[in-house]
Design an enzyme around this catalytic site. Structure first.
Site, mmCIF file in Angstrom:
data_model
loop_
_atom_site.group_PDB
_atom_site.id
_atom_site.type_symbol
_atom_site.label_atom_id
_atom_site.label_comp_id
_atom_site.label_asym_id
_atom_site.label_seq_id
_atom_site.Cartn_x
_atom_site.Cartn_y
_atom_site.Cartn_z
ATOM 1 N N CYS A 113 -7.468 1.417 2.239
ATOM 2 C CA CYS A 113 -7.568 0.615 1.465
ATOM 3 C C CYS A 113 -8.849 0.079 -0.077
ATOM 4 O O CYS A 113 -7.820 1.319 -0.719
ATOM 5 C CB CYS A 113 -8.557 -0.656 3.398
ATOM 6 S SG CYS A 113 -8.536 -1.851 2.270
ATOM 7 N N HIS A 214 -5.548 0.152 7.200
ATOM 8 C CA HIS A 214 -6.291 0.451 7.622
ATOM 9 C C HIS A 214 -5.918 1.483 9.102
ATOM 10 O O HIS A 214 -5.986 0.624 9.999
ATOM 11 C CB HIS A 214 -7.763 -0.731 8.667
ATOM 12 C CG HIS A 214 -8.411 -0.929 7.141
ATOM 13 N ND1 HIS A 214 -10.029 -0.450 7.132
ATOM 14 C CD2 HIS A 214 -8.589 -2.242 6.226
ATOM 15 C CE1 HIS A 214 -10.298 -1.194 5.929
ATOM 16 N NE2 HIS A 214 -9.987 -1.991 5.808
ATOM 17 N N GLU A 216 -6.524 3.329 10.822
ATOM 18 C CA GLU A 216 -8.373 3.858 11.463
ATOM 19 C C GLU A 216 -8.101 3.053 12.612
ATOM 20 O O GLU A 216 -8.933 3.738 13.970
ATOM 21 C CB GLU A 216 -9.863 4.059 11.398
ATOM 22 C CG GLU A 216 -10.170 3.354 10.458
ATOM 23 C CD GLU A 216 -9.730 2.040 9.149
ATOM 24 O OE1 GLU A 216 -10.495 1.789 8.736
ATOM 25 O OE2 GLU A 216 -8.518 2.318 9.327
#
Length: 244
Positions: A113, A214, A216
């Site tokens: 990002c 994202h 994660e």
């Protein structure tokens, strides 16, 4: 030895405390790297003079640049436009120093990002300051609710990311209002959303990668996204062996 992956950690004031700043990072980055067989290391983005970045980067086998605030537009030769969000200029400076050292020392970098955006800016690229104002017909890239789940697809061209995922289309989440406009010299655009917004870049030397979503937030429940963490840890491990 499991590769040591530095996860860039910015500073912030916690609610109710305007005196002390604290380094912070989402646990998703840490957990995903650990599950992939890497050793996560919280890498503080210090703003003190002569911060020992070189010693830290030399000790690392790879670096993850995390999400966060907007990048100061004067760093890529633009004046601020309407729609620009909160800028974290001290963080910009810290990450610019970190990226340039990592490039010098040939350490793999994964930008996520904002991390993809500051990586692009550090190496000579530019950004779209606000997608809704600058990209007619764009998707809602700042999705509302359920941010750990996908909201739109990204088409991938052949490269590290497509190989990591084992497919040329991935379903991703989306929490951004800025994006790469002009990729930095030495980078190729390898992923776009259906509205044309750049979602992935890769360096021609095979060491630096950026994704606009994202992963994660998805690593804990999405096996496809976890493959990215595994591929990055594997790359860092191979670089570690080559440097011995």
């Amino acid at each position: 030895m499991a590769p040591l992956i530095g996860i860039a950690s910015p500073k912030k004031y916690l609610e109710g405390n305007t005196v002390d700043q604290f380094f912070y990072v989402s646990s998703g980055y840490v957990d995903g790297i650990a599950r992939a067989g890497g050793t996560p290391f919280i890498l503080p983005l210090m703003t003190i003079p002569d911060a020992p970045y070189r010693r830290m980067v030399e000790a690392l086998d790879g670096i993850i640049l995390t999400g966060g605030e907007d990048t100061a537009p004067h760093l890529y030769g633009e004046a601020p436009q309407h729609g620009l969000g909160e800028v974290a200029y001290e963080r910009d400076l810290a990450e610019l120093a970190l990226i340039r050292l990592a490039v010098e020392l040939k350490k793999p970098i994964l930008g996520i990002c904002r991390g993809m955006q500051i990586l692009n800016v550090a190496l000579g690229g530019t950004l779209i300051q606000d997608i809704p104002r600058q990209v007619p017909g764009s998707y809602q890239h700042a999705q509302k609710g359920s941010k750990q789940y996908g909201t739109h697809t990204v088409q991938l061209k052949p490269g590290f990311l497509a190989s990591a995922f084992g497919q040329t289309e991935v379903f991703v989440n989306s929490s951004h209002h800025q994006a790469v406009k002009d990729p930095a010299p030495g980078f190729t655009v390898t992923g776009r959303a259906g509205d044309g917004v750049i979602e992935a870049i890769e360096s021609e030397n095979g060491l630096m990668f950026g994704v606009q979503w994202h992963p994660e937030r998805m690593w804990g429940h999405d096996g496809t996204m976890q493959k990215l963490a595994a591929a990055f840890v594997d790359l860092a491990a191979r670089k570690q062996l080559n440097n011995r």
